[in-house]
Scaffold this motif. Structure first.
Motif, PDB file in Angstrom:
ATOM      1  N   TRP A   1     -26.499 -19.828 -17.036  1.00  0.00           N
ATOM      2  CA  TRP A   1     -25.233 -19.327 -16.524  1.00  0.00           C
ATOM      3  C   TRP A   1     -25.103 -19.643 -15.038  1.00  0.00           C
ATOM      4  O   TRP A   1     -26.096 -19.614 -14.299  1.00  0.00           O
ATOM      5  CB  TRP A   1     -25.136 -17.806 -16.713  1.00  0.00           C
ATOM      6  CG  TRP A   1     -25.179 -17.328 -18.121  1.00  0.00           C
ATOM      7  CD1 TRP A   1     -26.126 -16.519 -18.676  1.00  0.00           C
ATOM      8  CD2 TRP A   1     -24.248 -17.616 -19.160  1.00  0.00           C
ATOM      9  NE1 TRP A   1     -25.853 -16.286 -19.991  1.00  0.00           N
ATOM     10  CE2 TRP A   1     -24.684 -16.948 -20.318  1.00  0.00           C
ATOM     11  CE3 TRP A   1     -23.074 -18.378 -19.224  1.00  0.00           C
ATOM     12  CZ2 TRP A   1     -24.008 -17.018 -21.529  1.00  0.00           C
ATOM     13  CZ3 TRP A   1     -22.396 -18.448 -20.433  1.00  0.00           C
ATOM     14  CH2 TRP A   1     -22.862 -17.774 -21.565  1.00  0.00           C
ATOM     15  N   VAL A   2     -23.906 -19.947 -14.620  1.00  0.00           N
ATOM     16  CA  VAL A   2     -23.675 -20.058 -13.189  1.00  0.00           C
ATOM     17  C   VAL A   2     -23.723 -18.643 -12.613  1.00  0.00           C
ATOM     18  O   VAL A   2     -23.660 -17.640 -13.356  1.00  0.00           O
ATOM     19  CB  VAL A   2     -22.320 -20.741 -12.888  1.00  0.00           C
ATOM     20  CG1 VAL A   2     -22.312 -22.157 -13.426  1.00  0.00           C
ATOM     21  CG2 VAL A   2     -21.164 -19.945 -13.473  1.00  0.00           C
ATOM     22  N   LYS A   3     -23.825 -18.531 -11.321  1.00  0.00           N
ATOM     23  CA  LYS A   3     -24.027 -17.238 -10.676  1.00  0.00           C
ATOM     24  C   LYS A   3     -22.893 -16.273 -11.025  1.00  0.00           C
ATOM     25  O   LYS A   3     -21.713 -16.601 -10.905  1.00  0.00           O
ATOM     26  CB  LYS A   3     -24.112 -17.429  -9.164  1.00  0.00           C
ATOM     27  CG  LYS A   3     -24.459 -16.147  -8.411  1.00  0.00           C
ATOM     28  CD  LYS A   3     -24.600 -16.406  -6.925  1.00  0.00           C
ATOM     29  CE  LYS A   3     -24.957 -15.132  -6.186  1.00  0.00           C
ATOM     30  NZ  LYS A   3     -25.105 -15.371  -4.725  1.00  0.00           N
ATOM     31  N   GLY A   4     -23.270 -15.089 -11.459  1.00  0.00           N
ATOM     32  CA  GLY A   4     -22.297 -14.046 -11.757  1.00  0.00           C
ATOM     33  C   GLY A   4     -21.686 -14.102 -13.136  1.00  0.00           C
ATOM     34  O   GLY A   4     -20.709 -13.394 -13.399  1.00  0.00           O
TER      35      GLY A   4
ATOM     36  N   TRP B   1     -21.573  -8.945 -16.446  1.00  0.00           N
ATOM     37  CA  TRP B   1     -20.400  -8.414 -17.134  1.00  0.00           C
ATOM     38  C   TRP B   1     -20.610  -6.957 -17.524  1.00  0.00           C
ATOM     39  O   TRP B   1     -19.664  -6.157 -17.493  1.00  0.00           O
ATOM     40  CB  TRP B   1     -20.094  -9.265 -18.361  1.00  0.00           C
ATOM     41  CG  TRP B   1     -19.445 -10.558 -18.004  1.00  0.00           C
ATOM     42  CD1 TRP B   1     -20.043 -11.782 -17.876  1.00  0.00           C
ATOM     43  CD2 TRP B   1     -18.070 -10.758 -17.700  1.00  0.00           C
ATOM     44  NE1 TRP B   1     -19.127 -12.734 -17.506  1.00  0.00           N
ATOM     45  CE2 TRP B   1     -17.898 -12.128 -17.392  1.00  0.00           C
ATOM     46  CE3 TRP B   1     -16.966  -9.917 -17.635  1.00  0.00           C
ATOM     47  CZ2 TRP B   1     -16.661 -12.679 -17.046  1.00  0.00           C
ATOM     48  CZ3 TRP B   1     -15.714 -10.456 -17.292  1.00  0.00           C
ATOM     49  CH2 TRP B   1     -15.582 -11.824 -17.002  1.00  0.00           C
ATOM     50  N   GLU B   2     -21.813  -6.593 -17.880  1.00  0.00           N
ATOM     51  CA  GLU B   2     -22.087  -5.187 -18.181  1.00  0.00           C
ATOM     52  C   GLU B   2     -21.919  -4.330 -16.932  1.00  0.00           C
ATOM     53  O   GLU B   2     -21.464  -3.180 -17.002  1.00  0.00           O
ATOM     54  CB  GLU B   2     -23.503  -5.045 -18.746  1.00  0.00           C
ATOM     55  CG  GLU B   2     -23.653  -5.565 -20.164  1.00  0.00           C
ATOM     56  CD  GLU B   2     -25.076  -5.446 -20.675  1.00  0.00           C
ATOM     57  OE1 GLU B   2     -25.999  -5.574 -19.843  1.00  0.00           O
ATOM     58  OE2 GLU B   2     -25.252  -5.223 -21.887  1.00  0.00           O
ATOM     59  N   ALA B   3     -22.276  -4.875 -15.785  1.00  0.00           N
ATOM     60  CA  ALA B   3     -22.096  -4.141 -14.532  1.00  0.00           C
ATOM     61  C   ALA B   3     -20.610  -3.898 -14.269  1.00  0.00           C
ATOM     62  O   ALA B   3     -20.232  -2.838 -13.745  1.00  0.00           O
ATOM     63  CB  ALA B   3     -22.722  -4.926 -13.377  1.00  0.00           C
ATOM     64  N   GLN B   4     -19.771  -4.864 -14.648  1.00  0.00           N
ATOM     65  CA  GLN B   4     -18.320  -4.673 -14.485  1.00  0.00           C
ATOM     66  C   GLN B   4     -17.820  -3.544 -15.373  1.00  0.00           C
ATOM     67  O   GLN B   4     -16.977  -2.733 -14.959  1.00  0.00           O
ATOM     68  CB  GLN B   4     -17.580  -5.966 -14.825  1.00  0.00           C
ATOM     69  CG  GLN B   4     -17.795  -7.103 -13.853  1.00  0.00           C
ATOM     70  CD  GLN B   4     -16.861  -8.271 -14.144  1.00  0.00           C
ATOM     71  OE1 GLN B   4     -15.738  -8.089 -14.595  1.00  0.00           O
ATOM     72  NE2 GLN B   4     -17.344  -9.485 -13.894  1.00  0.00           N
TER      73      GLN B   4
END
Length: 242
Positions: free
Chosen positions: A209-212, A218-221
């Motif tokens: 995955w690219v950064k972020g 996504w779970e943090a979002q």
């Protein structure tokens, strides 16, 4: 000469016989016409056949030589193409752990972008910006579908395109990706390249995955949004006590 037949013509005795006329041709065993009589009276039919066979062998030799030249040129082109560096390196196949992370990432993104709104409808960005009648009543869309009849895959594809500068997604942005263009494009990418949600966010060389863009991000979002909603509910309850 009037009323004269070919036999009475003084030139008849000197007329050469045409062995390739329709009356002087017969078919050989290979389907090719061969003369029934020699071109020259001094040539026997066997001599004529030998001459014809020699000519055919010569033509076959020339054709084989031409084929060899084409094959050599083709091999040279192949060698030249293999020696050149590709425009991009093929993406490495994902590991089992990465595939699991990919699955979780897709589930989290589905919860974010395909969840019900306050009216009980789940809509893609295109239909959310339009006052159109929903295909399915609130909270009654079939599994994998939104109330506008778009699929979860199409909604995630729309959001991914928007983050790469193709169309827009959030409110206030004017240009949207028309489903008449978005859906056939997604189907084409799936059939031709096996596209899955997240392919645009992977490193072309490493496949990571690219950064972020990993599942943890996504779970943090989701957690951040949940905390925000809890704070809003707490503020609402404190402002409007029972």
């Amino acid at each position: 000469m009037r009323d004269s037949s070919p036999e009475s013509s003084p030139y008849f005795g000197h007329t050469l016989f045409d062995p390739y006329s329709q009356h002087a041709m017969r078919q050989n065993g290979f389907g090719y016409p061969v003369p029934t009589q020699p071109l020259d009276p001094s040539f026997s039919l066997d001599d004529q056949m030998k001459l014809e066979l020699s000519n055919l062998r010569q033509r076959l030799h020339e054709a084989e030589a031409e084929t060899a030249r084409y094959r050599a040129a083709l091999e040279e082109l192949r060698t030249r193409d293999m020696s050149q560096e590709p425009l991009c390196l093929p993406t490495l196949p994902p590991s089992a752990s990465f595939q699991e992370d990919w699955r979780v990432r897709t589930e989290v993104r589905t919860k974010i972008f395909c969840s019900l709104n306050k009216a009980g409808n789940a809509l893609c960005a295109w239909h959310d910006s339009r006052r159109e009648r929903r295909s399915f009543p609130p909270r009654n869309a079939p599994p994998g579908y939104l109330n506008c009849r778009c699929t979860h895959e199409e909604a995630l594809f729309e959001e991914s395109l928007a983050r790469h500068g193709i169309g827009s997604y959030f409110l206030g942005e004017s240009l949207r990706m028309d489903p008449m263009l978005r859906n056939p494009l997604l189907k084409l990418l799936q059939q031709r390249y096996g596209y899955q949600d997240g392919d645009f966010e992977r490193n072309l060389v490493t496949g990571d995955w690219v950064k972020g863009e990993g599942a943890a991000c996504w779970e943090a979002q989701v957690q951040a949004r949940s905390s925000s909603w809890r704070r809003m509910e707490a503020d609402y309850c404190s402002f409007y006590p029972n």
